[in-house]
Design a protein around this motif. Structure first.
Motif, mmCIF file in Angstrom:
data_model
loop_
_atom_site.group_PDB
_atom_site.id
_atom_site.type_symbol
_atom_site.label_atom_id
_atom_site.label_comp_id
_atom_site.label_asym_id
_atom_site.label_seq_id
_atom_site.Cartn_x
_atom_site.Cartn_y
_atom_site.Cartn_z
ATOM 1 N N ASN A 30 -8.360 -34.137 -18.516
ATOM 2 C CA ASN A 30 -8.415 -35.032 -17.280
ATOM 3 C C ASN A 30 -7.020 -35.649 -17.438
ATOM 4 O O ASN A 30 -6.822 -35.857 -18.850
ATOM 5 C CB ASN A 30 -9.713 -34.921 -17.550
ATOM 6 N N LEU A 31 -6.028 -35.574 -16.634
ATOM 7 C CA LEU A 31 -5.014 -35.380 -16.869
ATOM 8 C C LEU A 31 -4.419 -36.343 -15.856
ATOM 9 O O LEU A 31 -4.517 -35.787 -14.712
ATOM 10 C CB LEU A 31 -3.941 -34.671 -16.847
ATOM 11 N N ASN A 32 -4.452 -38.196 -16.148
ATOM 12 C CA ASN A 32 -3.811 -38.874 -14.866
ATOM 13 C C ASN A 32 -2.311 -38.986 -15.216
ATOM 14 O O ASN A 32 -1.947 -40.325 -15.696
ATOM 15 C CB ASN A 32 -4.743 -39.902 -14.464
ATOM 16 N N SER A 33 -1.211 -39.427 -14.672
ATOM 17 C CA SER A 33 -0.305 -40.109 -14.107
ATOM 18 C C SER A 33 -0.029 -41.721 -14.804
ATOM 19 O O SER A 33 0.285 -42.627 -15.580
ATOM 20 C CB SER A 33 0.933 -39.637 -13.764
ATOM 21 N N ASN A 34 -1.638 -42.299 -13.949
ATOM 22 C CA ASN A 34 -1.168 -43.795 -14.832
ATOM 23 C C ASN A 34 -1.476 -44.423 -15.838
ATOM 24 O O ASN A 34 -1.327 -44.699 -16.048
ATOM 25 C CB ASN A 34 -2.171 -43.998 -12.925
ATOM 26 N N ASP A 35 -2.155 -43.399 -16.913
ATOM 27 C CA ASP A 35 -2.439 -43.583 -18.014
ATOM 28 C C ASP A 35 -0.637 -43.401 -18.692
ATOM 29 O O ASP A 35 -1.357 -43.679 -20.063
ATOM 30 C CB ASP A 35 -3.210 -42.461 -18.379
ATOM 31 N N PHE A 36 -0.051 -43.371 -17.797
ATOM 32 C CA PHE A 36 1.421 -43.018 -19.408
ATOM 33 C C PHE A 36 2.203 -44.189 -18.496
ATOM 34 O O PHE A 36 3.102 -43.805 -17.017
ATOM 35 C CB PHE A 36 2.075 -41.269 -18.243
ATOM 36 N N LYS A 37 3.010 -44.399 -19.457
ATOM 37 C CA LYS A 37 4.438 -45.356 -18.933
ATOM 38 C C LYS A 37 5.245 -44.845 -17.921
ATOM 39 O O LYS A 37 4.947 -46.033 -17.563
ATOM 40 C CB LYS A 37 4.991 -45.692 -20.971
ATOM 41 N N LEU A 41 -4.693 -35.450 -11.594
ATOM 42 C CA LEU A 41 -3.677 -36.707 -11.055
ATOM 43 C C LEU A 41 -2.115 -36.687 -10.817
ATOM 44 O O LEU A 41 -1.977 -37.740 -11.895
ATOM 45 C CB LEU A 41 -4.513 -37.113 -10.829
ATOM 46 N N CYS A 42 -1.543 -36.926 -9.899
ATOM 47 C CA CYS A 42 -0.374 -36.712 -10.340
ATOM 48 C C CYS A 42 0.212 -38.074 -9.107
ATOM 49 O O CYS A 42 0.427 -38.030 -8.051
ATOM 50 C CB CYS A 42 0.550 -35.737 -9.890
ATOM 51 N N ASN A 43 0.006 -38.898 -9.788
ATOM 52 C CA ASN A 43 0.273 -40.344 -8.830
ATOM 53 C C ASN A 43 1.617 -41.270 -9.154
ATOM 54 O O ASN A 43 2.131 -41.923 -8.198
ATOM 55 C CB ASN A 43 -0.648 -41.573 -8.930
ATOM 56 N N TYR A 44 2.714 -40.381 -8.028
ATOM 57 C CA TYR A 44 3.905 -40.739 -8.262
ATOM 58 C C TYR A 44 4.754 -39.667 -7.378
ATOM 59 O O TYR A 44 4.765 -38.983 -6.867
ATOM 60 C CB TYR A 44 4.979 -40.750 -9.823
ATOM 61 N N GLU A 86 -9.402 -29.872 -9.806
ATOM 62 C CA GLU A 86 -8.820 -30.790 -9.649
ATOM 63 C C GLU A 86 -7.595 -31.412 -9.475
ATOM 64 O O GLU A 86 -7.136 -31.312 -10.585
ATOM 65 C CB GLU A 86 -9.808 -32.226 -9.830
ATOM 66 N N LEU A 87 -7.064 -31.595 -8.371
ATOM 67 C CA LEU A 87 -5.576 -31.354 -8.432
ATOM 68 C C LEU A 87 -5.486 -32.413 -7.203
ATOM 69 O O LEU A 87 -5.666 -32.050 -6.056
ATOM 70 C CB LEU A 87 -4.582 -30.452 -7.921
ATOM 71 N N HIS A 88 -4.536 -33.218 -7.595
ATOM 72 C CA HIS A 88 -4.091 -34.459 -6.286
ATOM 73 C C HIS A 88 -2.541 -34.245 -6.370
ATOM 74 O O HIS A 88 -1.887 -34.763 -7.930
ATOM 75 C CB HIS A 88 -4.126 -35.753 -6.116
ATOM 76 N N SER A 89 -1.815 -34.423 -5.516
ATOM 77 C CA SER A 89 0.025 -34.946 -6.080
ATOM 78 C C SER A 89 0.162 -35.776 -4.957
ATOM 79 O O SER A 89 -0.074 -35.623 -3.888
ATOM 80 C CB SER A 89 0.367 -33.354 -5.819
ATOM 81 N N GLU A 90 0.816 -36.244 -4.569
ATOM 82 C CA GLU A 90 1.632 -37.600 -3.944
ATOM 83 C C GLU A 90 3.119 -36.510 -4.333
ATOM 84 O O GLU A 90 3.443 -37.543 -2.171
ATOM 85 C CB GLU A 90 1.547 -38.972 -4.985
ATOM 86 N N LYS A 123 -10.962 -29.154 -5.820
ATOM 87 C CA LYS A 123 -10.953 -30.233 -4.761
ATOM 88 C C LYS A 123 -9.081 -30.009 -5.278
ATOM 89 O O LYS A 123 -8.605 -30.052 -5.998
ATOM 90 C CB LYS A 123 -11.415 -31.193 -5.440
ATOM 91 N N LEU A 124 -8.609 -29.976 -3.851
ATOM 92 C CA LEU A 124 -7.785 -30.862 -3.537
ATOM 93 C C LEU A 124 -7.217 -31.835 -2.710
ATOM 94 O O LEU A 124 -8.224 -32.416 -1.840
ATOM 95 C CB LEU A 124 -6.884 -29.013 -2.636
ATOM 96 N N SER A 125 -5.858 -32.831 -3.184
ATOM 97 C CA SER A 125 -5.430 -33.860 -2.325
ATOM 98 C C SER A 125 -4.522 -34.448 -2.059
ATOM 99 O O SER A 125 -3.979 -34.041 -3.394
ATOM 100 C CB SER A 125 -6.895 -35.093 -2.579
ATOM 101 N N GLY A 126 -3.594 -35.243 -1.208
ATOM 102 C CA GLY A 126 -2.533 -35.207 -1.439
ATOM 103 C C GLY A 126 -1.540 -34.080 -0.321
ATOM 104 O O GLY A 126 -2.160 -33.835 0.225
#
Length: 200
Positions: A61-68, A95-98, A126-130, A148-151
């Motif tokens: 479970n990886l979310n880019s928001n959890d990294f600096k 979840l790639c929120n960048y 589940e994959l999300h990409s901005e 689940k796909l989004s973005g």
């Protein structure tokens, strides 16, 4: 004066640690799987007797928001996927929120490809990409039940989609052409989807 009827806190914690360490390796890895993967790896590495338990995680479970920053995020995921036993992974959330990392598409596509190719037990993806991210052209996962796909997740026009066990499909803000492609492939393969959510 210490009351002999009540063990010291230190001794109690040692006993608890001993009890936890006696648990089967599979159970310890399952417990770690309930944490966000970054925390699960940090917890595993911080306890000497648990050093290798993170490699047996069944949930990523990886979310880019959890990294600096995005560079550290990519380095972490690269190291994780090269060290973990991917054949055991049942759930993969990314979840790639960048939106400012140039080689994003190739890197993320490679991660997805590795997980799908190696894991024979993958049930949830589940994959999300901005940023625009194209799924592997050969998208096949026999045991996958939830997708689940989004973005900005895209599907190539000539993709080979094979998801015979799919039960739930969730497409949010995915480009209509990509969503249509996935649906056409699933219908042609006679996959019986029980839950479908589309949001363009």
């Amino acid at each position: 004066m210490e009351n002999s009827e009540f063990p010291s806190k230190k001794r109690t914690m040692e006993e608890v640690n001993d009890s936890i360490n006696c648990l089967p390796e599979e159970l310890l890895s399952l417990i770690l799987s309930f944490l966000p993967t970054k925390e699960a790896v940090a917890t595993s590495l911080s306890i000497k007797s648990w050093r290798k338990h993170w490699t047996f995680l069944t949930t990523i479970n990886l979310n880019s928001n959890d990294f600096k920053d995005v560079t550290f995020f990519h380095q972490f995921v690269d190291n994780l996927l090269s060290g973990i036993k991917l054949e055991n992974v049942k759930k993969f959330v990314l979840l790639c929120n960048y939106n400012d990392y140039e080689p994003h598409n190739l890197v993320v596509r490679g991660w997805i490809n590795d997980v799908i190719d190696i894991s024979k037990e993958l049930e949830y993806l589940e994959l999300h990409s901005e940023q625009p991210c194209v799924l592997p052209s050969h998208f096949s996962a026999n045991e996958l039940k939830v997708l689940k796909l989004s973005g900005q997740v895209l599907v190539e026009p000539r993709s080979d989609v094979n998801l015979p066990s799919l039960e739930a499909l969730d497409l949010k803000s995915v480009r209509s052409a990509s969503a249509t492609r996935i649906l056409v492939e699933l219908i042609s393969s006679r996959t019986l989807v029980k839950y479908l959510l589309l949001k363009f």
